[in-house]
Write a protein that holds these residues in place. Structure first.
Motif, mmCIF file in Angstrom:
data_model
loop_
_atom_site.group_PDB
_atom_site.id
_atom_site.type_symbol
_atom_site.label_atom_id
_atom_site.label_comp_id
_atom_site.label_asym_id
_atom_site.label_seq_id
_atom_site.Cartn_x
_atom_site.Cartn_y
_atom_site.Cartn_z
ATOM 1 N N ASN A 96 0.862 -1.193 0.000
ATOM 2 C CA ASN A 96 0.000 0.000 0.000
ATOM 3 C C ASN A 96 0.895 1.240 0.000
ATOM 4 O O ASN A 96 1.425 1.617 1.045
ATOM 5 C CB ASN A 96 -0.915 0.002 1.220
ATOM 6 C CG ASN A 96 -1.998 1.060 1.107
ATOM 7 O OD1 ASN A 96 -2.266 1.577 0.020
ATOM 8 N ND2 ASN A 96 -2.624 1.399 2.219
ATOM 9 N N PRO A 97 1.095 1.866 -1.171
ATOM 10 C CA PRO A 97 0.507 1.513 -2.470
ATOM 11 C C PRO A 97 1.146 0.234 -3.032
ATOM 12 O O PRO A 97 2.352 0.004 -2.850
ATOM 13 C CB PRO A 97 0.832 2.713 -3.344
ATOM 14 C CG PRO A 97 2.082 3.278 -2.743
ATOM 15 C CD PRO A 97 1.975 3.051 -1.273
ATOM 16 N N THR A 145 3.092 -2.024 -5.084
ATOM 17 C CA THR A 145 4.218 -1.748 -5.974
ATOM 18 C C THR A 145 4.818 -3.076 -6.416
ATOM 19 O O THR A 145 5.297 -3.854 -5.578
ATOM 20 C CB THR A 145 5.276 -0.890 -5.275
ATOM 21 O OG1 THR A 145 4.646 0.269 -4.701
ATOM 22 C CG2 THR A 145 6.354 -0.457 -6.261
ATOM 23 N N LYS A 155 2.263 0.349 -10.029
ATOM 24 C CA LYS A 155 2.268 1.077 -8.763
ATOM 25 C C LYS A 155 0.904 1.712 -8.608
ATOM 26 O O LYS A 155 0.544 2.646 -9.327
ATOM 27 C CB LYS A 155 3.372 2.127 -8.714
ATOM 28 C CG LYS A 155 3.457 2.799 -7.333
ATOM 29 C CD LYS A 155 4.729 3.578 -7.134
ATOM 30 C CE LYS A 155 4.820 4.108 -5.709
ATOM 31 N NZ LYS A 155 6.098 4.815 -5.466
ATOM 32 N N GLY A 156 0.119 1.178 -7.685
ATOM 33 C CA GLY A 156 -1.237 1.649 -7.492
ATOM 34 C C GLY A 156 -1.304 2.840 -6.554
ATOM 35 O O GLY A 156 -0.292 3.266 -5.984
ATOM 36 N N PRO A 157 -2.485 3.393 -6.357
ATOM 37 C CA PRO A 157 -2.658 4.528 -5.447
ATOM 38 C C PRO A 157 -2.626 4.081 -3.984
ATOM 39 O O PRO A 157 -2.899 2.921 -3.674
ATOM 40 C CB PRO A 157 -4.044 5.063 -5.834
ATOM 41 C CG PRO A 157 -4.778 3.849 -6.316
ATOM 42 C CD PRO A 157 -3.746 2.996 -7.014
ATOM 43 N N PHE A 158 -2.308 5.012 -3.116
ATOM 44 C CA PHE A 158 -2.361 4.720 -1.680
ATOM 45 C C PHE A 158 -3.821 4.696 -1.242
ATOM 46 O O PHE A 158 -4.607 5.574 -1.581
ATOM 47 C CB PHE A 158 -1.586 5.778 -0.896
ATOM 48 C CG PHE A 158 -1.586 5.529 0.585
ATOM 49 C CD1 PHE A 158 -0.689 4.633 1.140
ATOM 50 C CD2 PHE A 158 -2.495 6.178 1.406
ATOM 51 C CE1 PHE A 158 -0.689 4.386 2.509
ATOM 52 C CE2 PHE A 158 -2.502 5.948 2.768
ATOM 53 C CZ PHE A 158 -1.595 5.040 3.326
ATOM 54 N N VAL A 159 -4.194 3.664 -0.514
ATOM 55 C CA VAL A 159 -5.572 3.500 -0.073
ATOM 56 C C VAL A 159 -5.652 3.818 1.412
ATOM 57 O O VAL A 159 -5.067 3.102 2.243
ATOM 58 C CB VAL A 159 -6.066 2.063 -0.350
ATOM 59 C CG1 VAL A 159 -7.514 1.898 0.117
ATOM 60 C CG2 VAL A 159 -5.945 1.744 -1.832
#
Length: 497
Positions: free
Chosen positions: A241-242, A244, A439-443
């Motif tokens: 989180n995010p 990666t 690399k996704g968004p921070f949740v």
């Protein structure tokens, strides 16, 4: 029939009733493929199950016989009536009549007479259905052939895994069972018989509590040097989180030491069906000189990525494309880099996205995974499993080069790149062969909590069909009775002495 028909070709013979049962199961499968909720909702009742116990009971007697020519035994269970839809259901008019005259003695007598007539008709229909199942195999009728061809065409169009069954000339209905929480190929077995599979997984007696994964065996796999192989691909997760994810730009192929065969007597041979180096290194053919169809040597049952990629290019140059997939591969100058590897990368990312909420998030740590892919006859990669803590030993010359390079590159990602991300000055550091795949968004809030409850997949325990469980219980009782008899004989002999 050789010689009996002269020059004429002997006709294939089929049990028509068994084929109709197969068609009924296939139609239910199509409904599930068209609407996933059909299976998720569990249907409206027992008959909505994809394959009911009763259908298993009928079909298992033809198991392994492509022509379905095995007739059913005479001791088929009486519940077969439900399978053949022989239910004693009065029509709407008769039901309304009985309700209107419920208090009348005459009406009750009339209902008794109708009941006797219905039972007689049901008995006759039961006899007719049994005669159909026991009927000698006959040539395939045109209308039934058209139904079968239509069903197969729809399955091929709608089922993304249809080609894994091996096609009409090769289908063996082979499955592979793997014990959970074990590695290096331990406990893995291959089956084409339901009873033996259930015995192996201890499903008939309720099991010992062990967990098993049962997968469809890829029967249309790509073979090289007539051997089975898979691709080991490393994937690195540096943060959940995010999320990666890094994908290593190289993989390597692992081969079996024995040539592939799907004959039943070979199913228990791990040197034919399992590519794990921990198993193959003990095979007598492990160090043999193996030459692929393009003339390249396979040393110690392994290939680096460049050898595998060059083989795909060599193969497509000599292949006449018959599908859209193969035409796409044919047009590529580098089939592995342009077609196969991007699909492997996409699968690797989607698997981790799906598992994200099941993983405990822990900062300042990283995890290395070993993905195992197989490639089918159309050069399509399929994920077989994901391994935590993949082997990092120098088992062969291929793995020695791979591991040394990839492990050093991991430090470039987990130390050099991380330090640069904290204080980004100048150009980003080199990460070697590791490529940032996602690399996704921070949740801020866990995804599961947004739905008002945890999201989870609940499996269903695999149990043997009812008839098989009954036979297993009967066998256990017979064994216990025999044991008691032996003990009684011993007591009498001791008493006599």
């Amino acid at each position: 029939l050789d010689g009996v028909l002269g020059d004429k070709e002997a006709p294939l013979l089929f049990n028509e009733e068994l084929l109709r049962i197969v068609l009924r199961v296939c139609r239910k499968k199509l409904r599930v493929l068209v609407d996933d909720d059909t299976e998720l909702d569990g249907g409206s009742g027992y008959s909505d199950r994809l394959v009911t116990d009763l259908e298993w009971e009928a079909l298992r007697h033809a198991q392994g016989r492509v022509d379905c020519s095995l007739a059913l035994p005479k001791d088929m269970p009486p519940t077969l009536d439900d399978l053949l839809h022989l239910k004693d259901v009065p029509d709407e008019e008769e039901t309304r009549s009985s309700l209107d005259q419920a208090g009348s003695i005459l009406a009750r007598a009339r209902e008794d007479k109708l009941e006797r007539i219905r039972k007689a008709e049901l008995t006759e229909r039961r006899k007719e259905a049994r005669r159909n199942l026991m009927r000698a195999p006959s040539p395939l009728k045109d209308d039934l052939r058209k139904d079968i061809e239509a069903i197969l065409e729809q399955l091929q169009k709608l089922d993304p895994q249809h080609q894994l069954n091996g096609g009409p000339q090769q289908t063996r209905n082979t499955w592979i069972a793997k014990p959970a929480a074990k590695s290096r190929g331990r406990g893995i077995a291959t089956f084409d018989d339901l009873d033996r599979l259930l015995d192996h997984c201890d499903a008939k007696t309720g099991g010992s509590g062990a967990l098993w994964i049962v997968q469809k065996y890829m029967e249309s796999q790509l073979l090289i040097a007539e051997r089975k192989f898979d691709l080991r691909q490393w994937v690195l997760v540096t943060d959940w989180n995010p999320l990666t994810i890094y994908f290593y730009d190289e993989c390597y192929a692992r081969f079996t030491s024995h040539k592939f065969t799907d004959a039943r007597e070979s199913l228990e041979n791990p040197f034919v069906h399992l590519v794990n180096n921990s198993i193959q290194k003990d095979g007598e053919n492990f160090h043999d000189d193996i030459e692929a169809e393009n003339g390249v040597q396979i040393e110690d049952c392994m290939w680096p990525q460049e050898d595998f990629a060059s083989f795909l290019d060599w193969k497509m140059a000599r292949t006449e494309p018959t599908t859209e997939r193969l035409r796409r591969c044919k047009e590529s100058d580098d089939v592995f880099t342009d077609v196969v590897q991007p699909e492997m990368r996409k699968i690797a990312v989607e698997v981790l996205q799906a598992a994200r909420d099941s993983i405990e998030h822990r900062k300042n740590s990283w995890e290395l995974y070993g993905y195992d892919f197989m490639v089918d006859a159309e050069l399509r990669p399929w994920l077989i499993e994901v391994n935590s803590s993949p082997a990092c030993d120098y088992s062969t010359a291929v793995t020695e080069r791979y591991v040394k390079k990839a492990l050093v590159d991991i430090l470039k990602v987990t130390i050099d790149k991380r330090e640069w991300e904290r204080t980004p000055v100048g150009d980003a550091p080199d990460t070697g062969g590791w490529q940032l795949a996602h690399k996704g968004p921070f949740v801020e809030t866990p995804i599961a909590s947004l739905t008002g409850g945890d999201i989870y997949a609940e499996g269903k325990k695999v149990e043997a069909p009812r008839a098989i469980r009954a036979r297993a219980r009967a066998a256990a009782k017979a064994a216990a009775a025999a044991k008691r008899l032996r003990e009684e004989r011993k007591r009498r002999e001791v008493a006599e002495r």
